[in-house]
Write an enzyme that holds these catalytic residues in place. Sequence first.
Site, PDB file in Angstrom:
ATOM      1  N   ARG A  12      19.880  19.579  18.137  1.00  0.00           N
ATOM      2  CA  ARG A  12      19.329  18.233  17.977  1.00  0.00           C
ATOM      3  C   ARG A  12      19.629  17.613  16.620  1.00  0.00           C
ATOM      4  NH1 ARG A  12      14.699  20.826  19.418  1.00  0.00           N
ATOM      5  NH2 ARG A  12      13.814  20.327  17.369  1.00  0.00           N
ATOM      6  N   ARG A  13      19.576  18.424  15.569  1.00  0.00           N
ATOM      7  CA  ARG A  13      19.634  17.875  14.218  1.00  0.00           C
ATOM      8  C   ARG A  13      20.878  18.295  13.424  1.00  0.00           C
ATOM      9  NH1 ARG A  13      16.108  14.483  15.474  1.00  0.00           N
ATOM     10  NH2 ARG A  13      13.869  14.870  15.243  1.00  0.00           N
ATOM     11  N   SER A  31      26.517  32.394  20.576  1.00  0.00           N
ATOM     12  CA  SER A  31      25.276  32.658  21.300  1.00  0.00           C
ATOM     13  C   SER A  31      25.424  33.980  22.017  1.00  0.00           C
ATOM     14  CB  SER A  31      24.987  31.536  22.311  1.00  0.00           C
ATOM     15  OG  SER A  31      23.838  31.858  23.093  1.00  0.00           O
ATOM     16  N   ARG A  32      24.284  34.617  22.281  1.00  0.00           N
ATOM     17  CA  ARG A  32      24.310  35.821  23.111  1.00  0.00           C
ATOM     18  C   ARG A  32      24.532  35.475  24.573  1.00  0.00           C
ATOM     19  NH1 ARG A  32      18.775  38.428  20.969  1.00  0.00           N
ATOM     20  NH2 ARG A  32      18.173  36.275  21.417  1.00  0.00           N
ATOM     21  N   LYS A  91      14.303  27.717   7.574  1.00  0.00           N
ATOM     22  CA  LYS A  91      13.118  28.224   6.896  1.00  0.00           C
ATOM     23  C   LYS A  91      12.199  28.903   7.924  1.00  0.00           C
ATOM     24  CE  LYS A  91      10.602  24.871   8.764  1.00  0.00           C
ATOM     25  NZ  LYS A  91       9.588  25.189   9.788  1.00  0.00           N
ATOM     26  N   ASP A 171       5.691  28.546   9.997  1.00  0.00           N
ATOM     27  CA  ASP A 171       6.391  27.437  10.640  1.00  0.00           C
ATOM     28  C   ASP A 171       6.011  26.084  10.044  1.00  0.00           C
ATOM     29  OD1 ASP A 171       8.204  26.653  12.943  1.00  0.00           O
ATOM     30  OD2 ASP A 171       6.461  25.410  13.328  1.00  0.00           O
TER      31      ASP A 171
END
Length: 322
Positions: A12-13, A31-32, A91, A171
């Site tokens: 998205r970002r 990606s797995r 983060k 988070d």
Amino acid sequence: MGVIGCAGIAVRRMLPAFAACPDIEIAAVASRDPAKARQVAERFGCRAVHGYAELLEQDDIQAVYVPLPAALHARWTEAALRTGRPVLAEKPLTTDPRRTAELLELAAGRGLVLMENVMFVHHHRHEAVRRLVADGAIGELRAFHAAFTIPPLADTDIRYDPGLGGGALADVGVYPLRAALHFLGNRLDVVGARLTRGAKRRVETAGAALLSTPGTVTAQLTFGMEHAYRSSYELWGSEGSITVDRAFTPPADHVPVIGLRRGRTAEKIRLAPHDQVAATVAAFAAAVRTGAPPDDGATLRQAELLDEIDRSASREHPDATG
């Protein structure tokens, strides 16, 4: 740039920001899940790679972005650094301050940039607030309050999974804590904290902490992920106050406003819109190009304070999250 993982924030970002940055070319996405890698790679015109280790074997990767769940950041950040590549990692950089220190030391020893992806600090509004405080707009700084809370997530969201480093502190608690460091400096210490767990959750879903500088400035932080949305901070001085709303995740076209009150006088200072995602990507690219790490010690102090908040809450309220 090689991207280890196809997390939502990456798609998205960050990947759109990488694609728009003139200093960055997206070389590969790993990606797995091969199908997911192909889907994302097709969207951004790059190569799909099956498996994270395989991406680090690619010869044309010069830097790595790690948007994996928090519990996996340390492993793959270290792996990338050991191949001689600078890293931009989501983060929190790790879930353990000792591992954070080790990775920062590893990067410094190899002359590599290691940057934690805390984007709001790159938005020009916060530098404008710093200038107001430095210029005495609110007198002597006395207190800092910050809050970041978000509505409940889907029950399957990884942020409710303790095995993947979930929980409100790591988070959403990072935002008000990093804001406190941004304005008050790295000499903050934890005075007390409380973490609470929502019904049927395996991680803390809310918390609050009180911190203080060695002088007279206190910082009160509130965070949670089963709340009405709130993203703000306030600085209170001896002669006035500054208020910032939509502080941490404003969209690129948002007109940022700084509320300044002094005595009976109140004004709203409007700034030009600023894309903090693009600014973060540009800062990383510039740091890699110049070899100058953008970190000022806040990454490690943030990790230490997250750990101190967790330990303080456990000491004072051992049954609050258990």
